[in-house]
Design a protein around this motif. Structure first.
Motif, PDB file in Angstrom:
ATOM      1  N   ILE A   6      20.765 -21.697  36.559  1.00 38.15           N
ATOM      2  CA  ILE A   6      21.170 -23.053  36.192  1.00 38.15           C
ATOM      3  C   ILE A   6      21.967 -22.958  34.888  1.00 38.15           C
ATOM      4  O   ILE A   6      21.651 -22.154  34.015  1.00 38.15           O
ATOM      5  CB  ILE A   6      19.952 -23.985  35.977  1.00 38.15           C
ATOM      6  CG1 ILE A   6      19.091 -24.097  37.229  1.00 38.15           C
ATOM      7  CG2 ILE A   6      20.389 -25.364  35.476  1.00 38.15           C
ATOM      8  CD1 ILE A   6      19.662 -24.937  38.350  1.00 38.15           C
ATOM      9  N   GLY A   7      22.980 -23.787  34.769  1.00 38.42           N
ATOM     10  CA  GLY A   7      23.752 -23.785  33.543  1.00 38.42           C
ATOM     11  C   GLY A   7      24.630 -25.007  33.442  1.00 38.42           C
ATOM     12  O   GLY A   7      24.558 -25.917  34.270  1.00 38.42           O
ATOM     13  N   ASN A   8      25.426 -25.014  32.402  1.00 34.35           N
ATOM     14  CA  ASN A   8      26.437 -26.054  32.257  1.00 34.35           C
ATOM     15  C   ASN A   8      27.733 -25.390  31.825  1.00 34.35           C
ATOM     16  O   ASN A   8      27.722 -24.363  31.162  1.00 34.35           O
ATOM     17  CB  ASN A   8      25.988 -27.160  31.299  1.00 34.35           C
ATOM     18  CG  ASN A   8      25.768 -26.683  29.895  1.00 34.35           C
ATOM     19  OD1 ASN A   8      26.659 -26.097  29.291  1.00 34.35           O
ATOM     20  ND2 ASN A   8      24.591 -26.925  29.349  1.00 34.35           N
ATOM     21  N   LEU A  28      17.794 -24.649  29.813  1.00 35.77           N
ATOM     22  CA  LEU A  28      18.359 -24.039  31.014  1.00 35.77           C
ATOM     23  C   LEU A  28      17.437 -22.965  31.591  1.00 35.77           C
ATOM     24  O   LEU A  28      17.360 -22.798  32.810  1.00 35.77           O
ATOM     25  CB  LEU A  28      19.740 -23.461  30.711  1.00 35.77           C
ATOM     26  CG  LEU A  28      20.805 -24.495  30.338  1.00 35.77           C
ATOM     27  CD1 LEU A  28      22.082 -23.812  29.860  1.00 35.77           C
ATOM     28  CD2 LEU A  28      21.087 -25.446  31.483  1.00 35.77           C
ATOM     29  N   ALA A  29      16.727 -22.250  30.725  1.00 35.67           N
ATOM     30  CA  ALA A  29      15.769 -21.245  31.205  1.00 35.67           C
ATOM     31  C   ALA A  29      14.675 -21.919  32.026  1.00 35.67           C
ATOM     32  O   ALA A  29      14.322 -21.450  33.122  1.00 35.67           O
ATOM     33  CB  ALA A  29      15.172 -20.481  30.030  1.00 35.67           C
ATOM     34  N   ARG A  30      14.155 -23.022  31.526  1.00 38.06           N
ATOM     35  CA  ARG A  30      13.121 -23.756  32.269  1.00 38.06           C
ATOM     36  C   ARG A  30      13.675 -24.292  33.596  1.00 38.06           C
ATOM     37  O   ARG A  30      13.007 -24.219  34.626  1.00 38.06           O
ATOM     38  CB  ARG A  30      12.575 -24.898  31.422  1.00 38.06           C
ATOM     39  CG  ARG A  30      11.661 -24.462  30.315  1.00 38.06           C
ATOM     40  CD  ARG A  30      11.053 -25.658  29.568  1.00 38.06           C
ATOM     41  NE  ARG A  30      10.311 -25.222  28.416  1.00 38.06           N
ATOM     42  CZ  ARG A  30      10.756 -25.281  27.164  1.00 38.06           C
ATOM     43  NH1 ARG A  30      11.944 -25.804  26.894  1.00 38.06           N
ATOM     44  NH2 ARG A  30      10.008 -24.842  26.180  1.00 38.06           N
ATOM     45  N   GLU A  31      14.883 -24.842  33.556  1.00 37.37           N
ATOM     46  CA  GLU A  31      15.481 -25.362  34.790  1.00 37.37           C
ATOM     47  C   GLU A  31      15.700 -24.243  35.807  1.00 37.37           C
ATOM     48  O   GLU A  31      15.465 -24.434  37.004  1.00 37.37           O
ATOM     49  CB  GLU A  31      16.794 -26.087  34.491  1.00 37.37           C
ATOM     50  CG  GLU A  31      16.588 -27.406  33.772  1.00 37.37           C
ATOM     51  CD  GLU A  31      17.895 -28.109  33.424  1.00 37.37           C
ATOM     52  OE1 GLU A  31      18.956 -27.731  33.968  1.00 37.37           O
ATOM     53  OE2 GLU A  31      17.853 -29.040  32.598  1.00 37.37           O
ATOM     54  N   SER A  32      16.141 -23.076  35.348  1.00 34.38           N
ATOM     55  CA  SER A  32      16.332 -21.938  36.254  1.00 34.38           C
ATOM     56  C   SER A  32      15.013 -21.495  36.865  1.00 34.38           C
ATOM     57  O   SER A  32      14.946 -21.162  38.048  1.00 34.38           O
ATOM     58  CB  SER A  32      16.952 -20.750  35.513  1.00 34.38           C
ATOM     59  OG  SER A  32      18.279 -21.012  35.174  1.00 34.38           O
ATOM     60  N   ALA A  33      13.971 -21.480  36.057  1.00 37.34           N
ATOM     61  CA  ALA A  33      12.663 -21.004  36.519  1.00 37.34           C
ATOM     62  C   ALA A  33      11.946 -22.002  37.412  1.00 37.34           C
ATOM     63  O   ALA A  33      11.247 -21.612  38.346  1.00 37.34           O
ATOM     64  CB  ALA A  33      11.784 -20.665  35.312  1.00 37.34           C
ATOM     65  N   HIS A  75      11.467 -21.595  45.051  1.00 42.33           N
ATOM     66  CA  HIS A  75      10.214 -22.228  44.624  1.00 42.33           C
ATOM     67  C   HIS A  75      10.046 -21.968  43.127  1.00 42.33           C
ATOM     68  O   HIS A  75      10.582 -20.991  42.592  1.00 42.33           O
ATOM     69  CB  HIS A  75       9.019 -21.708  45.440  1.00 42.33           C
ATOM     70  CG  HIS A  75       8.763 -20.232  45.285  1.00 42.33           C
ATOM     71  ND1 HIS A  75       8.118 -19.692  44.195  1.00 42.33           N
ATOM     72  CD2 HIS A  75       9.076 -19.181  46.087  1.00 42.33           C
ATOM     73  CE1 HIS A  75       8.041 -18.379  44.322  1.00 42.33           C
ATOM     74  NE2 HIS A  75       8.623 -18.044  45.456  1.00 42.33           N
ATOM     75  N   PRO A  76       9.318 -22.825  42.415  1.00 38.23           N
ATOM     76  CA  PRO A  76       9.133 -22.629  40.972  1.00 38.23           C
ATOM     77  C   PRO A  76       8.482 -21.272  40.659  1.00 38.23           C
ATOM     78  O   PRO A  76       7.611 -20.802  41.395  1.00 38.23           O
ATOM     79  CB  PRO A  76       8.212 -23.779  40.572  1.00 38.23           C
ATOM     80  CG  PRO A  76       8.434 -24.826  41.613  1.00 38.23           C
ATOM     81  CD  PRO A  76       8.695 -24.061  42.882  1.00 38.23           C
ATOM     82  N   LEU A  77       8.936 -20.671  39.592  1.00 37.99           N
ATOM     83  CA  LEU A  77       8.394 -19.393  39.145  1.00 37.99           C
ATOM     84  C   LEU A  77       6.914 -19.549  38.821  1.00 37.99           C
ATOM     85  O   LEU A  77       6.500 -20.571  38.263  1.00 37.99           O
ATOM     86  CB  LEU A  77       9.164 -18.936  37.897  1.00 37.99           C
ATOM     87  CG  LEU A  77       9.008 -17.494  37.468  1.00 37.99           C
ATOM     88  CD1 LEU A  77       9.749 -16.572  38.449  1.00 37.99           C
ATOM     89  CD2 LEU A  77       9.583 -17.300  36.078  1.00 37.99           C
ATOM     90  N   LYS A  78       6.131 -18.538  39.139  1.00 35.84           N
ATOM     91  CA  LYS A  78       4.705 -18.544  38.845  1.00 35.84           C
ATOM     92  C   LYS A  78       4.413 -17.540  37.741  1.00 35.84           C
ATOM     93  O   LYS A  78       5.166 -16.587  37.534  1.00 35.84           O
ATOM     94  CB  LYS A  78       3.911 -18.186  40.102  1.00 35.84           C
ATOM     95  CG  LYS A  78       4.007 -19.245  41.192  1.00 35.84           C
ATOM     96  CD  LYS A  78       3.207 -18.820  42.405  1.00 35.84           C
ATOM     97  CE  LYS A  78       3.123 -19.837  43.500  1.00 35.84           C
ATOM     98  NZ  LYS A  78       4.212 -20.700  43.743  1.00 35.84           N
TER      99      LYS A  78
END
Length: 186
Positions: free
Chosen positions: A61-63, A77-82, A89-92
């Protein structure tokens, strides 16, 4: 950006993901927020990419244009990517040690007149056609082993267009370069 600053941004990205999963503190973020230091206070287009150690994409994810200082954008952006990339699926928490983070800091966009001016592996590309848009970072074509026309066909399809839409005179192309660095977890 020097190697120490690059490493700091990578640690900031990992800290953001880790703190979300474990509810832990964010000392790097807190320090940068207090300091608002020059290497991290400017705005720039930025992407945070997550790969498995085997190299498979796990989130990106980025802008394209800076929306705030890097010390704020990178953790967001790190949280959105994860956790918010709709392709995954969301990172675990159990996956944290199995992923590698990569940050791409983008240059300013430049309009080009002809898709043949795109330098494969050097230029990232934003394709626009009416309301359709899609982007690939400079490293995508190289990582996939694509030639220029294959990359543009894939980009057209990513934008929701026919694979040869990039040849349409109504297509607009903007290019950018990226300073890319990844964690070294060896």
């Amino acid at each position: 950006m020097n190697r120490v600053d690059q490493k700091t941004l990578l640690m900031l990205a990992r800290e953001a993901i880790t703190s979300t999963l474990t509810h832990s503190d964010t000392p790097i973020y807190d320090r940068l927020k207090r300091e608002d230091s020059p290497p991290f206070s400017h705005e720039a287009g930025c992407f945070v990419t997550i790969h498995t150690k085997e190299g498979a994409l796990r989130g990106c994810i980025g802008n394209l244009w800076g929306r705030g200082p890097l010390w704020q954008e990178v953790p967001k952006l790190a949280r959105e990517s994860a956790f918010s990339d709709p392709r995954f699926h969301p990172l675990k928490e159990a996956e944290l040690k199995e992923v590698v983070l990569e940050i791409s800091l983008l240059s300013k966009m430049q309009v080009i007149d002809d898709w043949k001016q795109i330098r494969l592996g050097v230029d990232g590309v934003l394709l626009s056609h009416g309301y359709h848009r899609a982007v690939f970072l400079p490293q995508v074509a190289t990582e996939q082993g694509w030639d220029l026309q294959t990359m543009l066909s894939q980009l057209s399809r990513k934008a929701g267009l026919e694979s040869d839409a990039y040849t349409d005179m109504a297509c607009r192309f903007e290019v950018f370069q990226a300073e890319v660095y990844a964690e070294d977890l060896s």
